[in-house]
Design a protein around this motif. Sequence first.
Motif, PDB file in Angstrom:
ATOM      1  N   UNK A  78       0.822  -1.219   0.000  1.00  0.00           N
ATOM      2  CA  UNK A  78       0.000   0.000   0.000  1.00  0.00           C
ATOM      3  C   UNK A  78       0.850   1.260   0.000  1.00  0.00           C
ATOM      4  N   UNK A  79       2.071   1.166  -0.544  1.00  0.00           N
ATOM      5  CA  UNK A  79       2.921   2.354  -0.674  1.00  0.00           C
ATOM      6  C   UNK A  79       2.667   2.967  -2.051  1.00  0.00           C
ATOM      7  N   UNK A  80       2.372   4.252  -2.061  1.00  0.00           N
ATOM      8  CA  UNK A  80       1.951   4.938  -3.272  1.00  0.00           C
ATOM      9  C   UNK A  80       2.938   4.727  -4.427  1.00  0.00           C
ATOM     10  N   UNK A  81       2.396   4.327  -5.584  1.00  0.00           N
ATOM     11  CA  UNK A  81       3.192   4.210  -6.795  1.00  0.00           C
ATOM     12  C   UNK A  81       3.698   2.817  -7.083  1.00  0.00           C
ATOM     13  N   UNK A  82       3.625   1.899  -6.103  1.00  0.00           N
ATOM     14  CA  UNK A  82       4.116   0.537  -6.296  1.00  0.00           C
ATOM     15  C   UNK A  82       2.913  -0.412  -6.319  1.00  0.00           C
ATOM     16  N   UNK A  83       2.234  -0.477  -7.456  1.00  0.00           N
ATOM     17  CA  UNK A  83       0.999  -1.257  -7.528  1.00  0.00           C
ATOM     18  C   UNK A  83       1.253  -2.755  -7.372  1.00  0.00           C
ATOM     19  N   UNK A  84       2.494  -3.198  -7.643  1.00  0.00           N
ATOM     20  CA  UNK A  84       2.825  -4.619  -7.474  1.00  0.00           C
ATOM     21  C   UNK A  84       3.488  -4.874  -6.122  1.00  0.00           C
ATOM     22  N   UNK A  85       3.577  -3.824  -5.336  1.00  0.00           N
ATOM     23  CA  UNK A  85       4.225  -3.956  -4.041  1.00  0.00           C
ATOM     24  C   UNK A  85       5.733  -3.779  -4.152  1.00  0.00           C
ATOM     25  N   UNK A  86       6.385  -3.562  -3.023  1.00  0.00           N
ATOM     26  CA  UNK A  86       7.831  -3.396  -2.997  1.00  0.00           C
ATOM     27  C   UNK A  86       8.335  -3.981  -1.676  1.00  0.00           C
ATOM     28  N   UNK A  87       9.444  -4.680  -1.738  1.00  0.00           N
ATOM     29  CA  UNK A  87       9.999  -5.237  -0.501  1.00  0.00           C
ATOM     30  C   UNK A  87      10.711  -4.142   0.274  1.00  0.00           C
ATOM     31  N   UNK A  88      10.833  -4.348   1.567  1.00  0.00           N
ATOM     32  CA  UNK A  88      11.540  -3.371   2.393  1.00  0.00           C
ATOM     33  C   UNK A  88      12.977  -3.199   1.968  1.00  0.00           C
ATOM     34  N   UNK A  89      13.618  -4.301   1.562  1.00  0.00           N
ATOM     35  CA  UNK A  89      15.014  -4.237   1.117  1.00  0.00           C
ATOM     36  C   UNK A  89      15.142  -3.384  -0.133  1.00  0.00           C
ATOM     37  N   UNK A  90      14.230  -3.575  -1.103  1.00  0.00           N
ATOM     38  CA  UNK A  90      14.282  -2.792  -2.342  1.00  0.00           C
ATOM     39  C   UNK A  90      14.065  -1.311  -2.064  1.00  0.00           C
ATOM     40  N   UNK A  91      13.096  -1.009  -1.210  1.00  0.00           N
ATOM     41  CA  UNK A  91      12.807   0.390  -0.879  1.00  0.00           C
ATOM     42  C   UNK A  91      13.998   1.025  -0.171  1.00  0.00           C
ATOM     43  N   UNK A  92      14.599   0.276   0.745  1.00  0.00           N
ATOM     44  CA  UNK A  92      15.755   0.803   1.475  1.00  0.00           C
ATOM     45  C   UNK A  92      16.934   1.027   0.546  1.00  0.00           C
ATOM     46  N   UNK A  93      17.153   0.084  -0.380  1.00  0.00           N
ATOM     47  CA  UNK A  93      18.282   0.230  -1.305  1.00  0.00           C
ATOM     48  C   UNK A  93      18.118   1.466  -2.181  1.00  0.00           C
ATOM     49  N   UNK A  94      16.903   1.670  -2.694  1.00  0.00           N
ATOM     50  CA  UNK A  94      16.663   2.830  -3.545  1.00  0.00           C
ATOM     51  C   UNK A  94      16.840   4.128  -2.763  1.00  0.00           C
ATOM     52  N   UNK A  95      16.333   4.152  -1.532  1.00  0.00           N
ATOM     53  CA  UNK A  95      16.469   5.359  -0.710  1.00  0.00           C
ATOM     54  C   UNK A  95      17.922   5.631  -0.360  1.00  0.00           C
ATOM     55  N   UNK A  96      18.674   4.561  -0.074  1.00  0.00           N
ATOM     56  CA  UNK A  96      20.086   4.733   0.238  1.00  0.00           C
ATOM     57  C   UNK A  96      20.834   5.330  -0.955  1.00  0.00           C
ATOM     58  N   UNK A  97      20.536   4.829  -2.156  1.00  0.00           N
ATOM     59  CA  UNK A  97      21.183   5.365  -3.350  1.00  0.00           C
ATOM     60  C   UNK A  97      20.872   6.843  -3.526  1.00  0.00           C
ATOM     61  N   UNK A  98      19.617   7.213  -3.284  1.00  0.00           N
ATOM     62  CA  UNK A  98      19.257   8.627  -3.379  1.00  0.00           C
ATOM     63  C   UNK A  98      20.023   9.466  -2.368  1.00  0.00           C
ATOM     64  N   UNK A  99      20.110   8.979  -1.147  1.00  0.00           N
ATOM     65  CA  UNK A  99      20.799   9.735  -0.101  1.00  0.00           C
ATOM     66  C   UNK A  99      22.268   9.924  -0.447  1.00  0.00           C
ATOM     67  N   UNK A 100      22.910   8.839  -0.894  1.00  0.00           N
ATOM     68  CA  UNK A 100      24.332   8.908  -1.258  1.00  0.00           C
ATOM     69  C   UNK A 100      24.527   9.818  -2.469  1.00  0.00           C
ATOM     70  N   UNK A 101      23.598   9.757  -3.397  1.00  0.00           N
ATOM     71  CA  UNK A 101      23.655  10.591  -4.603  1.00  0.00           C
ATOM     72  C   UNK A 101      23.784  12.070  -4.256  1.00  0.00           C
ATOM     73  N   UNK A 102      23.075  12.485  -3.209  1.00  0.00           N
ATOM     74  CA  UNK A 102      23.088  13.897  -2.838  1.00  0.00           C
ATOM     75  C   UNK A 102      24.157  14.225  -1.791  1.00  0.00           C
TER      76      UNK A 102
END
Length: 547
Positions: A282-306
Motif C-alpha cells: 500500500x505504498x503509493x506508486x508501487x501497484x505490485x508492491x515493494x519489498x523493504x530491502x528494495x525500498x531501502x536500497x533505492x532510498x540509500x542510493x538517493x541519499x548517497x547521490x546527494x
Amino acid sequence: MRIIPVPDELTHYSSRRLDEVDELAWPVLSQHALDLLRSSGEELHPAPGELLWDAGDPTDLHLVLTGGVLLVDRRADRVVFVIEAGDFVGELGMLMGQRAVFQGVAMEQTAILRVRVEELRRLVEISGELSDVVLSALDARRRFLSRKGEGGLVLAGDDDRDLHRLQDFAERNQIPYRTVLRSNPSAWSELAQTCALPETGTAVVTAQRRVMTSPTTRDLATALGIDLWGIADDARCDLLVVGAGPAGLAAAVYGASEGLDVVVVEDVAIGGQAGSSSRIENYLGFYRGVSGVELARAAMLQAVKFGTRLLSPRSVTGLSQVPGGFRVRLDDEHDVLASAVIIASGVRYRRLDLPGLADLEGRGVYYAASQLEANSVSGRNAVVVGGANSAGQAALFLARTAGHVHVLIRRDDLRDTMSNYLAQRLTHHERITVHPCCELSAVHGGSRLSELTWHDRARDRDVRLDAAALFLMIGADPCTPWLHDSGVDLDAKGFVRTHDSFATSIPGLFAVGDVRADSVKRVASAVGEGSVAISAVHAYLASKRTF
C-alpha cells in the motif's frame, strides 16, 4: 612481463550482456558522460599483469579505454570479471568509502582513465545523466554479486544462531556472500585448503583471506570496510539524523538535496525495521508492491547521490546541547557536532518473557521474515505472532514456502489492527490460518525450535504444534534509551513528544516516524514526516543565523 591470471568458464565478461541486469550493470556511456569523466580523470598505461589495486584498498572509478582489467577473487585465486574496453570498474561501496573486494589486474595493451571517487561524487551531483547511469550500474552490479554469491566473503560454520546472526547482517546490509556449512564435507574441505578454519564455531573468511572467528557485526563491518563513512572525532555537520528507516532516509534525501551537510547514524542496517518487510503493497506508486530491502536500497542510493554520509553499524549513546547545536556521542566514543538533529530511531519488537525463548532466538525464533528465514520453513509449519501489517506481510511471504502458516492474535478480529486488504488475504489464503483470542504460552526445543504451545482463550484450551519457526511481531518499544538524560520530553512509554513541525521540547531537535508519540505506524507517513521536517530544520537554522 608479470603473470596475468587466466579466466575460467565461470568468469563474467562485461561485453556479454545476457539479461536486463547485465544491461544496467554495463551501460554504454554517451559522449557527454565520457567527456565529463575525461574532464576529471587521469589516463594511466599500466604494464601487462600490473596490480592496479588489491582487495581491501580504497577504490576509484576506472574506465577501460583499451585492453582490459581482470577482477580477481584473491581468496580463491580466480578471475571473476573481465572488464573490457568501453566499460568501467566500480561497485556500489565505492561511493560510500568502502574497500575493494577484488584485486584489479591489467591485461595487455591496457589504458584506463582513473576518476577519483571524490571527483565522481561531484560529477554525480552536477550531472543527472551521469548520476542515473552510474548509480543504476553500481546497484545492478551489487545485485549481480548477491545473486551469484560472489564478492569474496564466506560465512562458514554450523547452521546455528551465530551463523544466522552474520547471515542476517549481510542480508540486511546487502553484502554479497556465500555460506559453507560443516555438514557439507566437500565444500568445507575446499574452503579449508585456502585458509585455516576453526574446529568449532563460526568463521568469516574475507576477500583478503583473513579468517575471523565469531566476530561481532561491528568487527565484521570494520574488517570489510563497510563501517560506512568512517568519521573523525568532533566532525561537524548541519544535520545529524539518528536512524536510517524510511523517516530518517527521507530526511536525509530531502536535507542533502537542499544543500545541507547530512550525517545519518544507523545501528542495525540501512532501511531500519521497514527494511525487513517482505512486501509493502500500500505504498503509493508501487501497484505490485515493494519489498523493504528494495525500498531501502533505492532510498540509500538517493541519499548517497546527494552527498549524505552514512555511519552504520553505529549507535548513538547520548546527546547534549552545546553552543551552536548538539554534541552527539557514538558508541565508539566519537562525537559528532551537529547544528540540528532529527530523531528517527524507530521502534523494536518486544521480546516475550517465556522460558527458553531467548535461547532459541536465531534458532527457530525470529523477529523478521526474509528469504533467509523463509528457507528454514519449507514444507513445514510456521507461526506468526502479531496482528499488525508487518505480521500480515510476513505471513503471506512465508506461505510461499511453508507447509502452513498459523497467525496468533489476541483480539477477536484481525481487522481491528491490520489493513483490510491484508486481513482479507490472510483470511482467504489456503495455507494460512488465523487464530483469534490466542496467546503464545511456551516454546520447546533443544538446539532448535521444534514445537510451541498457545492458549486459546475462546475455547479455553492449550494447543501444541510442531513448528520449524516462530516469528514474533508484537507491540513495539521506542528506541529512545539514549535520550533519557537529554532533557527532551518523552511520554510514559518513552516515545518522543512533538508539537508544530515535528519539533521537540528542545529547539533544534526534531522527531519523525515511529519513535514519535501518536505517530501513524505506516511507511508512507514516516516518509512524509521525514521530508516535511526538513522545512522546519531550515527555518531553525535560518533563525540562528539572524542573531
